[in-house]
Design a protein around this motif. Structure first.
Motif, mmCIF file in Angstrom:
data_model
loop_
_atom_site.group_PDB
_atom_site.id
_atom_site.type_symbol
_atom_site.label_atom_id
_atom_site.label_comp_id
_atom_site.label_asym_id
_atom_site.label_seq_id
_atom_site.Cartn_x
_atom_site.Cartn_y
_atom_site.Cartn_z
ATOM 1 N N SER A 63 1.037 -1.208 -0.005
ATOM 2 C CA SER A 63 -0.022 0.064 -0.052
ATOM 3 C C SER A 63 0.721 1.278 0.073
ATOM 4 C CB SER A 63 -0.942 -0.042 1.266
ATOM 5 O OG SER A 63 -0.163 0.189 2.514
ATOM 6 N N GLY A 64 2.179 1.152 0.545
ATOM 7 C CA GLY A 64 2.819 2.261 0.641
ATOM 8 C C GLY A 64 3.320 2.562 -0.715
ATOM 9 N N LEU A 65 3.811 1.375 -1.432
ATOM 10 C CA LEU A 65 4.293 1.549 -2.943
ATOM 11 C C LEU A 65 3.171 2.188 -4.043
ATOM 12 C CD1 LEU A 65 6.255 -1.778 -3.219
ATOM 13 C CD2 LEU A 65 7.209 0.352 -2.877
ATOM 14 N N ALA A 66 1.965 1.623 -3.589
ATOM 15 C CA ALA A 66 0.808 2.169 -4.524
ATOM 16 C C ALA A 66 0.601 3.656 -4.285
ATOM 17 C CB ALA A 66 -0.442 1.491 -4.031
ATOM 18 N N MET A 67 0.871 4.178 -2.990
ATOM 19 C CA MET A 67 0.641 5.427 -2.848
ATOM 20 C C MET A 67 1.536 6.500 -3.675
ATOM 21 S SD MET A 67 -1.216 7.688 -1.307
ATOM 22 C CE MET A 67 -2.125 6.955 -0.069
ATOM 23 N N ARG A 68 2.790 5.938 -3.854
ATOM 24 C CA ARG A 68 3.796 6.897 -4.670
ATOM 25 C C ARG A 68 3.217 7.122 -6.082
ATOM 26 N NH1 ARG A 68 6.570 10.633 -6.382
ATOM 27 N NH2 ARG A 68 8.925 10.200 -6.654
ATOM 28 N N HIS A 69 2.534 6.171 -6.631
ATOM 29 C CA HIS A 69 2.124 6.264 -7.901
ATOM 30 C C HIS A 69 0.541 6.628 -8.151
ATOM 31 C CE1 HIS A 69 6.093 5.174 -9.374
ATOM 32 N NE2 HIS A 69 5.925 4.054 -8.342
ATOM 33 N N ASN A 70 -0.095 6.732 -7.207
ATOM 34 C CA ASN A 70 -1.461 7.103 -7.129
ATOM 35 C C ASN A 70 -2.221 5.757 -7.825
ATOM 36 O OD1 ASN A 70 -1.340 9.952 -6.182
ATOM 37 N ND2 ASN A 70 -1.043 10.554 -8.374
ATOM 38 N N GLN A 71 -1.960 4.804 -7.122
ATOM 39 C CA GLN A 71 -2.635 3.398 -7.648
ATOM 40 C C GLN A 71 -3.602 2.755 -6.549
ATOM 41 O OE1 GLN A 71 0.697 1.208 -9.082
ATOM 42 N NE2 GLN A 71 0.445 2.019 -11.061
ATOM 43 N N HIS A 72 -3.916 3.669 -5.428
ATOM 44 C CA HIS A 72 -4.881 3.136 -4.823
ATOM 45 C C HIS A 72 -6.141 3.181 -5.506
ATOM 46 C CE1 HIS A 72 -3.034 2.212 -0.759
ATOM 47 N NE2 HIS A 72 -2.374 3.184 -1.154
ATOM 48 N N ILE A 73 -7.111 2.299 -4.843
ATOM 49 C CA ILE A 73 -8.537 2.216 -5.338
ATOM 50 C C ILE A 73 -9.017 3.467 -4.860
ATOM 51 C CG2 ILE A 73 -10.801 1.101 -5.026
ATOM 52 C CD1 ILE A 73 -9.232 -1.408 -4.565
ATOM 53 N N ALA A 74 -9.554 4.259 -5.720
ATOM 54 C CA ALA A 74 -10.401 5.458 -5.589
ATOM 55 C C ALA A 74 -11.724 5.819 -6.303
ATOM 56 C CB ALA A 74 -9.403 6.628 -6.263
ATOM 57 N N ILE A 75 -12.498 6.426 -5.619
ATOM 58 C CA ILE A 75 -13.922 6.872 -6.260
ATOM 59 C C ILE A 75 -13.523 8.208 -6.856
ATOM 60 C CG2 ILE A 75 -16.335 7.468 -5.777
ATOM 61 C CD1 ILE A 75 -15.976 5.777 -3.130
ATOM 62 N N ASP A 76 -13.621 8.134 -8.217
ATOM 63 C CA ASP A 76 -13.114 9.412 -8.931
ATOM 64 C C ASP A 76 -14.301 10.070 -9.472
ATOM 65 O OD1 ASP A 76 -14.176 7.346 -10.725
ATOM 66 O OD2 ASP A 76 -12.582 7.489 -12.112
ATOM 67 N N PHE A 77 -15.351 10.056 -8.943
ATOM 68 C CA PHE A 77 -16.633 10.937 -9.172
ATOM 69 C C PHE A 77 -16.217 12.272 -9.130
ATOM 70 C CE2 PHE A 77 -20.337 13.129 -7.508
ATOM 71 C CZ PHE A 77 -21.111 13.183 -8.288
ATOM 72 N N LEU A 78 -15.583 12.682 -8.082
ATOM 73 C CA LEU A 78 -15.225 14.051 -7.986
ATOM 74 C C LEU A 78 -14.456 14.620 -8.852
ATOM 75 C CD1 LEU A 78 -14.999 14.431 -3.688
ATOM 76 C CD2 LEU A 78 -16.906 15.274 -5.383
ATOM 77 N N PHE A 79 -13.581 13.723 -9.076
ATOM 78 C CA PHE A 79 -12.468 14.127 -10.574
ATOM 79 C C PHE A 79 -13.269 14.570 -11.503
ATOM 80 C CE2 PHE A 79 -9.573 12.079 -7.436
ATOM 81 C CZ PHE A 79 -8.533 13.308 -7.230
ATOM 82 N N GLU A 80 -14.399 13.595 -11.825
ATOM 83 C CA GLU A 80 -15.149 13.789 -13.202
ATOM 84 C C GLU A 80 -15.936 15.222 -13.169
ATOM 85 O OE1 GLU A 80 -17.310 10.352 -13.493
ATOM 86 O OE2 GLU A 80 -15.317 8.976 -13.924
ATOM 87 N N PRO A 158 -4.813 12.240 -12.001
ATOM 88 C CA PRO A 158 -5.156 10.967 -11.456
ATOM 89 C C PRO A 158 -5.905 10.057 -12.535
ATOM 90 C CG PRO A 158 -6.102 12.985 -10.317
ATOM 91 C CD PRO A 158 -5.241 13.434 -11.360
ATOM 92 N N GLU A 159 -6.661 10.671 -13.491
ATOM 93 C CA GLU A 159 -7.213 9.828 -14.470
ATOM 94 C C GLU A 159 -6.171 9.129 -15.400
ATOM 95 O OE1 GLU A 159 -10.093 12.258 -16.317
ATOM 96 O OE2 GLU A 159 -11.153 12.915 -14.988
ATOM 97 N N GLU A 160 -5.128 9.726 -15.648
ATOM 98 C CA GLU A 160 -4.272 9.083 -16.488
ATOM 99 C C GLU A 160 -3.553 7.817 -15.862
ATOM 100 O OE1 GLU A 160 -1.384 11.887 -17.643
ATOM 101 O OE2 GLU A 160 -2.848 13.406 -18.753
ATOM 102 N N THR A 161 -3.320 8.006 -14.615
ATOM 103 C CA THR A 161 -2.776 6.930 -13.906
ATOM 104 C C THR A 161 -3.526 5.684 -13.392
ATOM 105 O OG1 THR A 161 -2.865 7.989 -11.657
ATOM 106 C CG2 THR A 161 -0.767 8.471 -12.885
#
Length: 166
Positions: A63-80, A158-161
Motif C-alpha cells: 500500500s505504501g508503494l501504491a501511494m507513490r504512483h496514485n494507484q490506490h483504489i479511488a472513487i473518481d466521481f469528484l474528479f469527473e 489522477p485519471e491518467e494513472t
C-alpha cells in the motif's frame, strides 16, 4: 526536495524487492500447505500461520508503494465533476487526508504493537508484535510516499494513472 524524492524512490525499490520475495515465499508456503493437507494428509499448521502474516506484510508494504504512483483504489466521481483547474487542488486535499490517516494509523499501530508484545502466535510461538509491526511500518512508508507525491513537481493526472501498473 530532490534528495528526499531520490531517497524515497530508492527505499521503494528495496521494498518492491522485499514484497516480491515475500510473495514468492507465500506462494511456496501455500503450495506446501495444500500438498501436505490434501496429498499426504498430514497438514503443517505453521505454514498457514506464516502465510497469513506474510500476506499482512505484503498488503501493508504494497500500500505504501501504491501511494507513490496514485494507484490506490479511488472513487473518481469528484474528479469527473470538478473543473480541470481544481483537479490539482482536489488531489492535494485527498493526499493531505491520506497523510493524516497514515500518520494516525502509524501512531495507533505502533501503540497496538507495543500492547501485544507479551502475546505469542498460536503455532510459531513468536511475539504477536512481529505480526502487528506491519501496521506502523506500512503506514510510515505510506506517509513518506504521500509526502513524496506532494513534493513531486510533475504529479500525474489522477485519471491518467488509473489502471497503470507499478
Amino acid at each position: 526536495m530532490n534528495t528526499y524524492l531520490k531517497i524515497i524512490d530508492n527505499v521503494n525499490n528495496w521494498v518492491k524487492v522485499l514484497v516480491s520475495f515475500l510473495l514468492v515465499i507465500l506462494a511456496v508456503l501455500v503450495v506446501l500447505q495444500v500438498t501436505t493437507r490434501f496429498v499426504i494428509n498430514v497438514p503443517l499448521s505453521w505454514t498457514e500461520e506464516l502465510a497469513k502474516y506474510l500476506m499482512i506484510y505484503i498488503v501493508f508494504l504494497g500500500s505504501g508503494l501504491a501511494m507513490r504512483h496514485n494507484q490506490h483504489i479511488a472513487i473518481d466521481f469528484l474528479f469527473e465533476i470538478v473543473h480541470a483547474a481544481n483537479k490539482r487542488r482536489l488531489q492535494k486535499i485527498v493526499l493531505w487526508i491520506s497523510g493524516v490517516f497514515s500518520l494516525l494509523l502509524a501512531y495507533y499501530g505502533a501503540h497496538l504493537t507495543y500492547i501485544v508484545i507479551g502475546q505469542s502466535t498460536p503455532t510459531l510461538q513468536y511475539s504477536m508484535a512481529w505480526a502487528y509491526a506491519a501496521i506502523p511500518l506500512g503506514s510510515v512508508l505510506m506517509l513518506c510516499n504521500v509526502i513524496a507525491v506532494l513534493l513531486s513537481p510533475d504529479q500525474d493526472d489522477p485519471e491518467e494513472t488509473a489502471g497503470e501498473i507499478l
